[in-house]
Design a protein around this motif. Structure first.
Motif, PDB file in Angstrom:
ATOM      1  N   VAL A  48       0.827  -1.205   0.000  1.00  0.00           N
ATOM      2  CA  VAL A  48       0.000   0.000   0.000  1.00  0.00           C
ATOM      3  C   VAL A  48       0.861   1.254   0.000  1.00  0.00           C
ATOM      4  CG1 VAL A  48      -1.628   1.357   1.374  1.00  0.00           C
ATOM      5  CG2 VAL A  48      -1.993  -1.100   1.069  1.00  0.00           C
ATOM      6  N   VAL A  49       1.935   1.242   0.807  1.00  0.00           N
ATOM      7  CA  VAL A  49       2.838   2.392   0.843  1.00  0.00           C
ATOM      8  C   VAL A  49       3.490   2.609  -0.526  1.00  0.00           C
ATOM      9  CG1 VAL A  49       5.008   3.265   1.797  1.00  0.00           C
ATOM     10  CG2 VAL A  49       3.296   2.264   3.300  1.00  0.00           C
ATOM     11  N   GLY A  50       3.890   1.509  -1.176  1.00  0.00           N
ATOM     12  CA  GLY A  50       4.515   1.637  -2.498  1.00  0.00           C
ATOM     13  C   GLY A  50       3.567   2.227  -3.525  1.00  0.00           C
ATOM     14  N   ILE A  51       2.318   1.763  -3.509  1.00  0.00           N
ATOM     15  CA  ILE A  51       1.331   2.300  -4.446  1.00  0.00           C
ATOM     16  C   ILE A  51       1.066   3.768  -4.159  1.00  0.00           C
ATOM     17  CG2 ILE A  51      -1.074   2.151  -5.183  1.00  0.00           C
ATOM     18  CD1 ILE A  51      -0.917  -0.866  -4.681  1.00  0.00           C
ATOM     19  N   ALA A  52       0.956   4.110  -2.881  1.00  0.00           N
ATOM     20  CA  ALA A  52       0.703   5.505  -2.504  1.00  0.00           C
ATOM     21  C   ALA A  52       1.853   6.410  -2.934  1.00  0.00           C
ATOM     22  CB  ALA A  52       0.489   5.598  -0.992  1.00  0.00           C
ATOM     23  N   LEU A  53       3.090   5.941  -2.747  1.00  0.00           N
ATOM     24  CA  LEU A  53       4.244   6.748  -3.150  1.00  0.00           C
ATOM     25  C   LEU A  53       4.268   6.946  -4.665  1.00  0.00           C
ATOM     26  CD1 LEU A  53       7.068   5.285  -0.874  1.00  0.00           C
ATOM     27  CD2 LEU A  53       5.996   7.547  -0.711  1.00  0.00           C
ATOM     28  N   SER A  54       3.937   5.887  -5.418  1.00  0.00           N
ATOM     29  CA  SER A  54       3.929   5.996  -6.876  1.00  0.00           C
ATOM     30  C   SER A  54       2.885   7.009  -7.338  1.00  0.00           C
ATOM     31  CB  SER A  54       3.655   4.626  -7.502  1.00  0.00           C
ATOM     32  OG  SER A  54       3.584   4.717  -8.906  1.00  0.00           O
ATOM     33  N   ILE A  55       1.679   6.913  -6.774  1.00  0.00           N
ATOM     34  CA  ILE A  55       0.623   7.861  -7.153  1.00  0.00           C
ATOM     35  C   ILE A  55       0.993   9.270  -6.709  1.00  0.00           C
ATOM     36  CG2 ILE A  55      -1.791   8.497  -6.775  1.00  0.00           C
ATOM     37  CD1 ILE A  55      -2.434   5.526  -6.581  1.00  0.00           C
ATOM     38  N   GLY A  56       1.562   9.397  -5.511  1.00  0.00           N
ATOM     39  CA  GLY A  56       1.973  10.713  -5.032  1.00  0.00           C
ATOM     40  C   GLY A  56       2.999  11.364  -5.924  1.00  0.00           C
ATOM     41  N   TRP A  57       3.958  10.585  -6.402  1.00  0.00           N
ATOM     42  CA  TRP A  57       4.963  11.121  -7.320  1.00  0.00           C
ATOM     43  C   TRP A  57       4.317  11.607  -8.612  1.00  0.00           C
ATOM     44  CZ3 TRP A  57      10.103  12.216  -7.086  1.00  0.00           C
ATOM     45  CH2 TRP A  57      10.744  12.480  -8.307  1.00  0.00           C
ATOM     46  N   GLN A  58       3.373  10.842  -9.141  1.00  0.00           N
ATOM     47  CA  GLN A  58       2.718  11.237 -10.387  1.00  0.00           C
ATOM     48  C   GLN A  58       1.846  12.470 -10.200  1.00  0.00           C
ATOM     49  OE1 GLN A  58       3.735  10.090 -13.103  1.00  0.00           O
ATOM     50  NE2 GLN A  58       4.931   8.410 -12.182  1.00  0.00           N
ATOM     51  N   VAL A  59       1.238  12.616  -9.023  1.00  0.00           N
ATOM     52  CA  VAL A  59       0.466  13.826  -8.753  1.00  0.00           C
ATOM     53  C   VAL A  59       1.388  15.043  -8.747  1.00  0.00           C
ATOM     54  CG1 VAL A  59      -0.885  15.051  -7.002  1.00  0.00           C
ATOM     55  CG2 VAL A  59      -1.384  12.647  -7.515  1.00  0.00           C
TER      56      VAL A  59
END
Length: 504
Positions: A48-59
């Motif tokens: 979950v943390v990895g997915i959140a970090l990936s989406i956060g970077w793209q935002v």
């Protein structure tokens, strides 16, 4: 202007997939060391943390990416941790490609690539914008390169900008394209794993020698057919729905089934045009036409830096379109002298002799036994092969063009405007000097020249090569002066013809 909001989840999946897999592996390892329910919880948290970090970077990437169409340049500001600001003059932009795969088309987004002349890679990318914005960028860059104001949204202008359709690939031609594009190079990829697993599988399937031979023969035939059909299907998917239109200062093309491409070929950047006919296409009376531009590897044929003006069409149609792009007079050629044909016969004879010697040595020195002497039958084919090579070579010199022809299995006719020539070289190999032959190399600013596929008049008389080089050098100076005079007149009259730094 910003990217499309849908680019955030799409880019997160696209660029974050590998990172998520790595994080998942790390989470599984952590879960294994902890064990039980706690291990599963660790894995879930890490994922979950990895997915959140990936989406956060793209935002963050989305919020900090901006592009602007100014009066003179296309500006891009990007970067999350390190900011980068680019100003790309319209005069340097060679093409604006629009690309969409199946998923992108479903989402209504597209990738825009800005290519520049002489660039070995894409200058800038917009990943991703909605399709309307992508087309807006493509149209506006084209207009501003011509010095026109923003006409987007003007219905009359938009209707005019649709251009005249020069060529549209129909279903019959698409099937013929698949036939003439069959490529057996896939076999070389399949051969590697088969060399490891093949013997064991063959022993289980065919325990006897006779059965093994039958299985091997059938397997080879099946692989050849599968490779040919697969390559044909790829070509048909690549050029499905191909349309070429004339948009005044450029040619615009669209193509593709699984991945849709839209791009342009600037007329003022055209270096050479090439008619290509392999053996099958010639037999069927078809040919393809490609346009090479200055150092640009476009969306059509990225490895060669050329764009297909016609992927396949009846030869007369392809020649007619070539004549519309460049106003050459004829495709009748001066062949090399007949002593060049003798040279080819000697070359093929030596190759055949080497093969016979190798086959004889294998039979003589090993336990293998086969009718090696059957290779002597190739002696009858040597003069035929030499003649075919000779009669498919030639050159033609016109007032404004130099045209060359080479190749039997895949014959290429290259038409070079004289004012596009960069250098002229007369080359002689050791074997050519023995027969007073030479090759005249016509170098341009296109990518074919970078990979050693210049237009060449091969195996012509050495005195003729020197004379042609001197004549072309003189014609080149006159052609460049005339080109610049026409360009200056066009600019002064307000037609907005851009300066072409590649001329001459």
């Amino acid at each position: 202007m910003q990217l499309d909001p849908l680019s955030i989840p799409y880019r997160a999946v696209e660029s974050g997939l590998q990172a998520i897999v790595g994080i998942a592996i790390a989470g599984i390892a952590g879960a294994g060391s902890v064990g039980g329910a706690e291990g599963i919880a660790v894995f879930g948290v890490v994922l979950v943390v990895g997915i959140a970090l990936s989406i956060g970077w793209q935002v963050a990437y989305y919020r900090r990416f901006e592009y602007r169409l100014t009066g003179d340049t296309f500006d891009i500001d990007s970067g999350v941790l390190s900011r980068r600001e680019r100003e790309i003059p319209y005069g340097r932009i060679q093409n604006v490609d629009i690309r969409q795969n199946v998923l992108q088309r479903a989402l209504g987004i597209a990738e825009v690539r800005l290519e520049t002349a002489g660039g070995g890679q894409t200058e800038a990318r917009l990943r991703y914008v909605d399709l309307g914005s992508a087309r807006h960028v493509q149209e506006e860059v084209s207009r501003r390169k011509r010095g026109e104001h923003d006409g987007y949204g003007d219905e009359e202008t938009a209707a005019t900008d649709q251009g005249a359709t020069l060529f549209e690939l129909d279903d019959r031609e698409l099937v013929i394209l698949g036939i003439v594009s069959m490529d057996l190079r896939l076999l070389s990829i399949i051969a590697v794993p088969l060399s490891f697993v093949g013997p064991s599988v063959l022993a289980d399937v065919a325990p006897t020698a006779t059965a093994s031979i039958v299985v091997v023969v059938l397997g080879i035939v099946a692989l050849v057919v599968a490779s040919a059909l697969f390559s044909a299907a790829l070509s048909m998917a690549r050029y499905y729905g191909f349309v070429l239109t004339d948009r005044g200062e450029e040619y615009r093309y669209e193509r593709g089934l699984l991945q849709r491409f839209s791009g342009s070929i600037p007329k003022d950047k055209v270096q050479t045009i090439t008619l290509t006919e392999n053996v099958i296409a010639r037999r069927l009376g078809y040919a393809s036409l490609s346009i090479e531009t200055a150092g640009y590897g476009g969306a059509s044929q990225e490895s060669t830096g050329s764009q297909s003006a016609i992927p396949i069409a009846e030869r007369d149609h392809a020649v007619a379109l070539a004549g519309r792009i460049e106003d050459f007079e004829s495709l009748s050629f001066e062949r090399p002298p007949k002593r060049a044909r003798e040279r080819y016969a000697v070359r093929y004879g030596l190759v055949l002799a080497a093969l016979i010697a190798i086959a004889y040595g294998v039979v003589r020195l090993t336990a293998l036994s086969f009718p090696w002497y059957a290779l002597f039958g190739g002696v009858a084919l040597v003069p035929v092969a030499a003649h075919l090579k000779w009669c498919h070579r030639g050159y033609r010199l016109e007032d404004d063009y130099v045209i060359t022809r080479n190749g039997f299995w895949s014959r290429r006719i290259t038409i070079v405007p004289i004012y596009r020539i960069q250098t002229l070289v007369t080359a002689e190999t050791v074997f050519q000097r023995r027969r007073d032959l030479a090759t005249l190399v016509v170098d341009t600013a296109g990518t074919y020249s970078l990979v050693g596929e210049d237009s060449k008049a091969v195996d012509i008389d050495v005195e003729t090569a020197d004379r042609l080089r001197r004549e072309l050098a003189d014609d080149l100076q006159e052609a460049v002066v005339e080109y610049r005079r026409r360009r200056d007149r066009s600019v002064s009259s307000g037609e907005g013809v851009p300066d072409d730094a590649n001329a001459g």
